[in-house]
Design a protein around this motif. Structure first.
Motif, mmCIF file in Angstrom:
data_model
loop_
_atom_site.group_PDB
_atom_site.id
_atom_site.type_symbol
_atom_site.label_atom_id
_atom_site.label_comp_id
_atom_site.label_asym_id
_atom_site.label_seq_id
_atom_site.Cartn_x
_atom_site.Cartn_y
_atom_site.Cartn_z
ATOM 1 N N LYS B 75 0.843 -1.188 0.000
ATOM 2 C CA LYS B 75 0.000 0.000 0.000
ATOM 3 C C LYS B 75 0.883 1.245 0.000
ATOM 4 O O LYS B 75 1.836 1.340 0.766
ATOM 5 C CB LYS B 75 -0.870 -0.016 1.262
ATOM 6 C CG LYS B 75 -2.177 0.719 1.108
ATOM 7 C CD LYS B 75 -3.082 0.426 2.295
ATOM 8 C CE LYS B 75 -2.870 1.464 3.372
ATOM 9 N NZ LYS B 75 -3.619 1.193 4.606
ATOM 10 N N LEU B 76 0.570 2.164 -0.896
ATOM 11 C CA LEU B 76 1.331 3.412 -0.936
ATOM 12 C C LEU B 76 0.395 4.546 -0.577
ATOM 13 O O LEU B 76 -0.652 4.723 -1.189
ATOM 14 C CB LEU B 76 1.907 3.603 -2.350
ATOM 15 C CG LEU B 76 2.809 4.813 -2.562
ATOM 16 C CD1 LEU B 76 4.081 4.708 -1.753
ATOM 17 C CD2 LEU B 76 3.157 4.939 -4.044
ATOM 18 N N GLU B 77 0.740 5.292 0.425
ATOM 19 C CA GLU B 77 -0.106 6.418 0.855
ATOM 20 C C GLU B 77 0.699 7.690 0.690
ATOM 21 O O GLU B 77 1.763 7.859 1.286
ATOM 22 C CB GLU B 77 -0.503 6.207 2.323
ATOM 23 C CG GLU B 77 -1.350 7.316 2.910
ATOM 24 C CD GLU B 77 -2.843 7.071 2.766
ATOM 25 O OE1 GLU B 77 -3.249 5.899 2.826
ATOM 26 O OE2 GLU B 77 -3.580 8.054 2.584
ATOM 27 N N ARG B 78 0.183 8.589 -0.155
ATOM 28 C CA ARG B 78 0.933 9.812 -0.423
ATOM 29 C C ARG B 78 0.431 10.965 0.417
ATOM 30 O O ARG B 78 -0.738 11.287 0.401
ATOM 31 C CB ARG B 78 0.840 10.141 -1.905
ATOM 32 C CG ARG B 78 1.675 9.175 -2.684
ATOM 33 C CD ARG B 78 1.393 9.207 -4.135
ATOM 34 N NE ARG B 78 2.515 8.575 -4.830
ATOM 35 C CZ ARG B 78 2.510 8.284 -6.097
ATOM 36 N NH1 ARG B 78 1.471 8.560 -6.840
ATOM 37 N NH2 ARG B 78 3.554 7.726 -6.652
ATOM 38 N N GLY B 79 1.338 11.556 1.162
ATOM 39 C CA GLY B 79 0.986 12.696 1.996
ATOM 40 C C GLY B 79 1.759 13.917 1.561
ATOM 41 O O GLY B 79 2.637 13.832 0.715
ATOM 42 N N ALA B 80 1.435 15.088 2.153
ATOM 43 C CA ALA B 80 2.099 16.334 1.759
ATOM 44 C C ALA B 80 3.558 16.335 2.218
ATOM 45 O O ALA B 80 4.466 16.674 1.465
ATOM 46 C CB ALA B 80 1.357 17.520 2.334
ATOM 47 N N ASP B 81 3.793 15.935 3.475
ATOM 48 C CA ASP B 81 5.147 15.994 4.025
ATOM 49 C C ASP B 81 5.854 14.645 3.938
ATOM 50 O O ASP B 81 7.053 14.557 3.844
ATOM 51 C CB ASP B 81 5.107 16.432 5.495
ATOM 52 C CG ASP B 81 4.421 17.776 5.624
ATOM 53 O OD1 ASP B 81 4.660 18.630 4.758
ATOM 54 O OD2 ASP B 81 3.624 17.942 6.568
ATOM 55 N N MET B 82 5.070 13.593 4.003
ATOM 56 C CA MET B 82 5.674 12.270 4.049
ATOM 57 C C MET B 82 4.770 11.261 3.357
ATOM 58 O O MET B 82 3.559 11.348 3.439
ATOM 59 C CB MET B 82 5.843 11.875 5.514
ATOM 60 C CG MET B 82 6.705 10.661 5.707
ATOM 61 S SD MET B 82 6.783 10.171 7.437
ATOM 62 C CE MET B 82 5.206 9.421 7.664
ATOM 63 N N SER B 83 5.386 10.334 2.662
ATOM 64 C CA SER B 83 4.620 9.242 2.069
ATOM 65 C C SER B 83 5.022 7.962 2.780
ATOM 66 O O SER B 83 6.164 7.818 3.205
ATOM 67 C CB SER B 83 4.931 9.108 0.590
ATOM 68 O OG SER B 83 4.603 10.289 -0.066
#
Lengths: 271, 110
Positions: B75-83
């Motif tokens: 699972k890849l979760e993309r966030g603003a500061d960290m993925s």
């Protein structure tokens, strides 16, 4: 020597063909010899928007395949004698667009015209690739909406890497954004992306903002480029975009909600 | 003036009722676009590394532990500061395999 401009977007239905017809007619009306080429092989529509669908005999693909001469396929507009249309085939598919064939047609047109506008199909496949490959400049059409802006970014990436200008001269081609179906009232309510935000996200120059307008559908019903309707705000906004393409500095108009009179409010009209 | 307001509130009222609270959805649109495009622009210059990474991680683990390729979730979760890249691998039951960590391994990467 003609300047080749591709009108592209990635996403379908944002107004590429409407825009191509409007810019082409606008350039022709200013006296520039202009030819518009439909690259959407199999889904011919530029002829409808320009109102010459009953005059198509030969097409772009016939010329590429050597089945017709270029002058036989070119259709001269009945309203503007500086405007020509090269329609595409309605029956073949986009594999018919060979790099050599497209290049040869463009080379033949370059000497006789000032502007060659390439109306790209939606998507990022062969037709879209061929429409942009030989371009000197690109007009990317987008709606103020997330999927359109995202696709636009993808197209900008391709324009930076998959064109002859970049491959040969390592030179980035000039890219402009043209926003269509803009509704200032909804922007004010916080329901629509703001122009400044879109420009910041895409890092691109703005060629024009076309307000959402009933006159666009009316023009396509009639087969008349919207720039020939001098009463419509959309037509005026497109003509401003034409001026900017020609290097003129003009302020953007129709960015604020239009003030409507009481009578218009009562009748629910939206100019 | 009242009449004017009547028409104004009427027209804005009908718009917001179908917008699920209406409000500043444009801000949300901007934030979502900024985030997704930041990632897509990076991906444009690098190959799609997730499948390759998955294969290599699994190969490394398989050297030490017998694992079922079917029981792997990436699972890849993309966030603003960290993925975060989450690799969940279901390991065999403890009787078959006695050393090291618990029943699951999680690998994190930015």
């Amino acid at each position: 020597m003609a300047k080749i401009i591709v009108i592209t977007s990635g996403k379908g239905g944002v107004g590429k063909t409407t825009t191509t017809a409007a810019l082409g007619a606008g350039l022709a009306a200013r006296g520039h010899r202009t030819v518009i080429i439909d690259f959407d092989v199999g889904l011919r529509n530029l002829d409808m928007i320009l109102g010459c669908e009953r005059r198509v005999v030969f097409d772009f693909i016939n010329v590429i395949n050597g089945e017709a001469k270029l002058h036989q396929a070119l259709i001269k507009d009945k309203r503007l004698d500086t405007l020509h249309i090269l329609p595409t085939s309605q029956t073949r598919d986009k594999d018919a667009l060979t790099t050599e064939g497209v290049e040869s047609v463009l080379d033949q047109l370059r000497g006789d015209f000032d502007f060659i506008l390439c109306d790209s199909p939606a998507g990022i496949e062969r037709g879209a690739h061929m429409a942009m490959y030989f371009a000197d400049e690109a007009v990317v059409v987008a709606n103020p909406e997330v999927s359109s802006v995202r696709d636009c970014d993808r197209i900008l990436g391709l324009l930076d890497s998959k064109t002859r200008k970049v491959e040969r001269e390592q030179e980035r081609l000039k890219q402009y954004l043209l926003l269509t179906r803009f509704d200032p009232g909804r922007v004010n309510k916080g329901e629509m992306l703001r122009i400044e935000d879109i420009l910041e996200i895409l890092a691109i120059d703005l060629l024009g903002v076309i307000p959402e307008s009933e006159s666009v559908l009316k023009a396509s019903n009639l087969g008349m480029p919207v720039t020939l309707d001098n009463k419509s705000n959309a037509g005026k906004a497109y003509l401003d975009a034409v001026s900017r393409l020609l290097g003129e500095q003009l302020e953007h108009r129709f960015l604020a909600p239009e003030r409507r009179g009481l009578l218009q409010r009562l009748m629910g009209r939206t100019a | 003036m009242r009449l004017f307001e009547f028409f104004r509130s009427k027209s804005s009222g009908t718009k917001s009722s179908d917008g699920g609270g209406g409000g500043q959805s444009a801000d949300k649109a901007r934030e979502r676009l900024q985030l997704v495009l930041a990632h897509e622009r990076l991906d444009r210059w690098s190959a799609d590394y997730v499948p390759v990474l998955q294969k290599e991680i699994l190969a490394a683990i398989a050297k030490h532990i017998p694992i079922d390729q079917e029981k792997v979730a990436v699972k890849l979760e993309r966030g603003a500061d960290m993925s975060t890249l989450e690799v969940n691998i279901e390991l065999p039951a403890p009787q078959e395999f006695t050393k090291k960590t618990g029943p699951r391994l999680a690998a994190g990467a930015t």
